[in-house]
Design a protein around this motif. Structure first.
Motif, PDB file in Angstrom:
ATOM      1  N   LYS A   1       8.332  11.319  -2.348  1.00  0.00           N
ATOM      2  CA  LYS A   1       8.351  12.458  -3.259  1.00  0.00           C
ATOM      3  C   LYS A   1       8.813  11.964  -4.628  1.00  0.00           C
ATOM      4  O   LYS A   1       9.991  11.744  -4.870  1.00  0.00           O
ATOM      5  CB  LYS A   1       9.292  13.551  -2.747  1.00  0.00           C
ATOM      6  N   LYS A   2       7.832  11.745  -5.486  1.00  0.00           N
ATOM      7  CA  LYS A   2       8.134  11.211  -6.813  1.00  0.00           C
ATOM      8  C   LYS A   2       8.674  12.311  -7.714  1.00  0.00           C
ATOM      9  O   LYS A   2       8.303  13.478  -7.588  1.00  0.00           O
ATOM     10  CB  LYS A   2       6.877  10.597  -7.430  1.00  0.00           C
ATOM     11  N   GLU A   3       9.538  11.898  -8.615  1.00  0.00           N
ATOM     12  CA  GLU A   3      10.080  12.859  -9.572  1.00  0.00           C
ATOM     13  C   GLU A   3       8.964  13.344 -10.484  1.00  0.00           C
ATOM     14  O   GLU A   3       8.206  12.547 -11.040  1.00  0.00           O
ATOM     15  CB  GLU A   3      11.193  12.214 -10.396  1.00  0.00           C
ATOM     16  N   MET A   4       8.854  14.641 -10.623  1.00  0.00           N
ATOM     17  CA  MET A   4       7.765  15.217 -11.396  1.00  0.00           C
ATOM     18  C   MET A   4       7.960  14.981 -12.888  1.00  0.00           C
ATOM     19  O   MET A   4       9.048  15.139 -13.426  1.00  0.00           O
ATOM     20  CB  MET A   4       7.663  16.708 -11.116  1.00  0.00           C
ATOM     21  N   GLN A   5       6.883  14.572 -13.551  1.00  0.00           N
ATOM     22  CA  GLN A   5       6.916  14.345 -14.998  1.00  0.00           C
ATOM     23  C   GLN A   5       6.134  15.467 -15.681  1.00  0.00           C
ATOM     24  O   GLN A   5       5.048  15.842 -15.240  1.00  0.00           O
ATOM     25  CB  GLN A   5       6.280  12.999 -15.341  1.00  0.00           C
TER      26      GLN A   5
ATOM     27  N   LEU B   1       0.852  -1.179   0.000  1.00  0.00           N
ATOM     28  CA  LEU B   1       0.000   0.000   0.000  1.00  0.00           C
ATOM     29  C   LEU B   1       0.894   1.237   0.000  1.00  0.00           C
ATOM     30  O   LEU B   1       1.932   1.263   0.672  1.00  0.00           O
ATOM     31  CB  LEU B   1      -0.888  -0.008   1.238  1.00  0.00           C
ATOM     32  N   ALA B   2       0.527   2.238  -0.738  1.00  0.00           N
ATOM     33  CA  ALA B   2       1.340   3.452  -0.848  1.00  0.00           C
ATOM     34  C   ALA B   2       1.474   4.143   0.502  1.00  0.00           C
ATOM     35  O   ALA B   2       0.546   4.136   1.321  1.00  0.00           O
ATOM     36  CB  ALA B   2       0.720   4.410  -1.866  1.00  0.00           C
ATOM     37  N   ASN B   3       2.641   4.736   0.730  1.00  0.00           N
ATOM     38  CA  ASN B   3       2.870   5.476   1.975  1.00  0.00           C
ATOM     39  C   ASN B   3       1.820   6.543   2.186  1.00  0.00           C
ATOM     40  O   ASN B   3       1.380   6.805   3.308  1.00  0.00           O
ATOM     41  CB  ASN B   3       4.262   6.114   1.950  1.00  0.00           C
ATOM     42  N   ARG B   4       1.413   7.199   1.096  1.00  0.00           N
ATOM     43  CA  ARG B   4       0.414   8.272   1.198  1.00  0.00           C
ATOM     44  C   ARG B   4      -0.904   7.732   1.777  1.00  0.00           C
ATOM     45  O   ARG B   4      -1.567   8.406   2.576  1.00  0.00           O
ATOM     46  CB  ARG B   4       0.178   8.895  -0.175  1.00  0.00           C
ATOM     47  N   THR B   5      -1.290   6.514   1.374  1.00  0.00           N
ATOM     48  CA  THR B   5      -2.537   5.935   1.871  1.00  0.00           C
ATOM     49  C   THR B   5      -2.422   5.570   3.346  1.00  0.00           C
ATOM     50  O   THR B   5      -3.353   5.799   4.124  1.00  0.00           O
ATOM     51  CB  THR B   5      -2.908   4.689   1.048  1.00  0.00           C
TER      52      THR B   5
ATOM     53  N   TYR C   1       7.952  22.862  -6.917  1.00  0.00           N
ATOM     54  CA  TYR C   1       8.709  22.978  -8.168  1.00  0.00           C
ATOM     55  C   TYR C   1      10.171  23.326  -7.911  1.00  0.00           C
ATOM     56  O   TYR C   1      10.741  24.208  -8.544  1.00  0.00           O
ATOM     57  CB  TYR C   1       8.045  24.019  -9.082  1.00  0.00           C
ATOM     58  N   THR C   2      10.773  22.588  -6.973  1.00  0.00           N
ATOM     59  CA  THR C   2      12.179  22.844  -6.641  1.00  0.00           C
ATOM     60  C   THR C   2      13.097  22.573  -7.819  1.00  0.00           C
ATOM     61  O   THR C   2      14.165  23.171  -7.932  1.00  0.00           O
ATOM     62  CB  THR C   2      12.615  21.976  -5.451  1.00  0.00           C
TER      63      THR C   2
END
Length: 410
Positions: free
Chosen positions: A185-189, A145-149, A361-362
């Motif tokens: 923190k996933k890399e933004m696409q 299960l995702a950490n966020r959940t 948006y770092t």
């Protein structure tokens, strides 16, 4: 050890006559204490499952336990219906309901509230993290299960238990001693800038250029985009008024209030976007919606737009995995890279602060800082040109340090 079935949890089976039967516990007999089992029927498994879920939802209510001897499951539903649900947005209600129904209740719902410990909760979180994923019907998938959940479940459980503390049903909140997983923190696409032109050309071929052009020049959330009315466009001022969003409630599309108060905003759009919208209006002059569905004439569903987005990516030969929501990130990235200040971008996106935008948006703002440093260096060079630093003279021979061999050091 077999998992104990939670109170109110249903089951499905196929009968000898070919029909599917869904059974659920609708309460307990006050004299015998035995569960009251009811059934629903369907010609197919899917039909029976849908009827079963509806029956459970209608039967579910706050369990009033007058002696305060609640189970965790009973207390969670009582807290949710009484304290939490009335003040939640519909999409948030769906999340809370999912956390309680599919995770908290099946795993620790049978434990007496007064006997719940931090160890119970921590073990529940650990199991969920390792193999707690369930499908849309609540069936275990035995996948992580995702950490966020997990963090979402912790937030809901902690709020409910704190209410129990406030009402002196329990002495302390056992959630306080638990460790929850860090937020990934996933890399933004984003849509690669060099492929934006090909993407929009294919959107034009599909006959949906105005929708995707507006998205890439405004950064609206998908629900906000689909909820726009023609009256939300101010042609003279070149603005879009964002004051609602689309949610799906019980299968129906409904316009509701936006995510936060900061989401209610006015966004200035390019003249090119205004021209596209005015031209597109000729195709549906009587519709109140800015983007009516070509099939129903009503609001265009967010899911349909996401499907068209995938078709456009494929037609344009774009291999990157770009979600529709990533078009919002693409807008923000392009705006920041082209010199739009962070506070303006933040207000256009409907963020609660420029600091949140900076943190999100770092990858862009770090490059902006380098560029700013170079610009300041160039300015200072022009303001006060500096001569090269002179080479220091060699010290006199007699002042040089005398090197003592190591072996002579006593």
């Amino acid at each position: 050890m077999a998992k104990r079935r939670a109170n109110g949890e249903g089951s499905l089976r196929k009968r000898a006559d070919g029909r599917w039967e869904g059974r659920y516990t609708a309460g307990h007999d006050p004299l015998t204490g035995k569960g009251i089992v009811k059934s629903v029927f369907g010609k197919t498994q899917a039909e029976a499952r849908q009827k079963l879920q509806k029956a459970i939802n209608e039967n579910r209510g706050p369990a009033i336990n007058h002696n305060g001897d609640y189970t965790v499951g009973e207390w969670m539903w009582l807290w949710y219906e009484t304290y939490s649900k009335p003040s939640l947005r519909n999409s948030t209600r769906h999340n809370y309901d999912n956390y309680i129904r599919n995770h908290i209740e099946p795993n620790i719902g049978w434990i007496k509230l007064k006997k719940l410990t931090s160890i119970h909760i921590q073990q529940f979180y650990n199991r969920s993290k390792e193999s707690g994923r369930v499908d849309r019907w609540g069936k275990d998938q035995k996948e992580p299960l995702a950490n966020r959940t997990v963090r979402g479940m912790h937030m809901v459980l902690r709020q409910a238990l704190q209410q129990a503390v406030d009402e002196r049903i329990i002495n302390h909140n056992p959630c306080d001693n638990c460790r929850i997983p860090k937020l990934e923190k996933k890399e933004m696409q984003i849509l690669p800038p060099e492929k934006v032109g090909a993407y929009l050309e294919c959107a034009k071929d599909f006959g949906v250029l105005p929708i995707f052009y507006l998205e890439l020049t405004s950064g609206l959330r998908r629900g906000e985009l689909m909820a726009l009315l023609w009256t939300d466009l101010n042609i003279e001022k070149r603005t879009i008024s964002v004051n609602k969003t689309v949610d799906r409630i019980d299968g129906e599309l409904v316009a509701t209030l936006p995510k936060t108060k900061n989401s209610v905003r006015t966004v200035v759009i390019p003249q090119q976007a205004v021209d596209l919208l005015v031209e597109d209006r000729k195709n549906h002059p009587d519709s109140p919606y800015l983007f009516p569905s070509p099939r129903t004439g009503d609001m265009w569903s967010p899911e349909s737009v996401a499907r068209i987005h995938k078709k456009i990516l494929k037609a344009a030969g774009i291999d990157e995995h770009v979600r529709f929501h990533d078009l919002r990130h693409t807008f923000a990235t392009l705006a920041l890279n082209n010199g739009v200040d962070v506070k303006t971008v933040s207000s256009m996106l409907g963020h609660y602060s420029a600091g949140f935008t900076l943190d999100t948006y770092t990858h862009v703002t770090s490059e902006m800082q380098r560029s700013a440093a170079e610009k300041m260096g160039s300015f200072m060079d022009e303001a006060m040109p500096m001569d090269p630093m002179p080479t220091p003279p060699e010290p006199p021979q007699e002042n040089r340090c005398k090197v003592i061999p190591f072996e002579m050091v006593g």
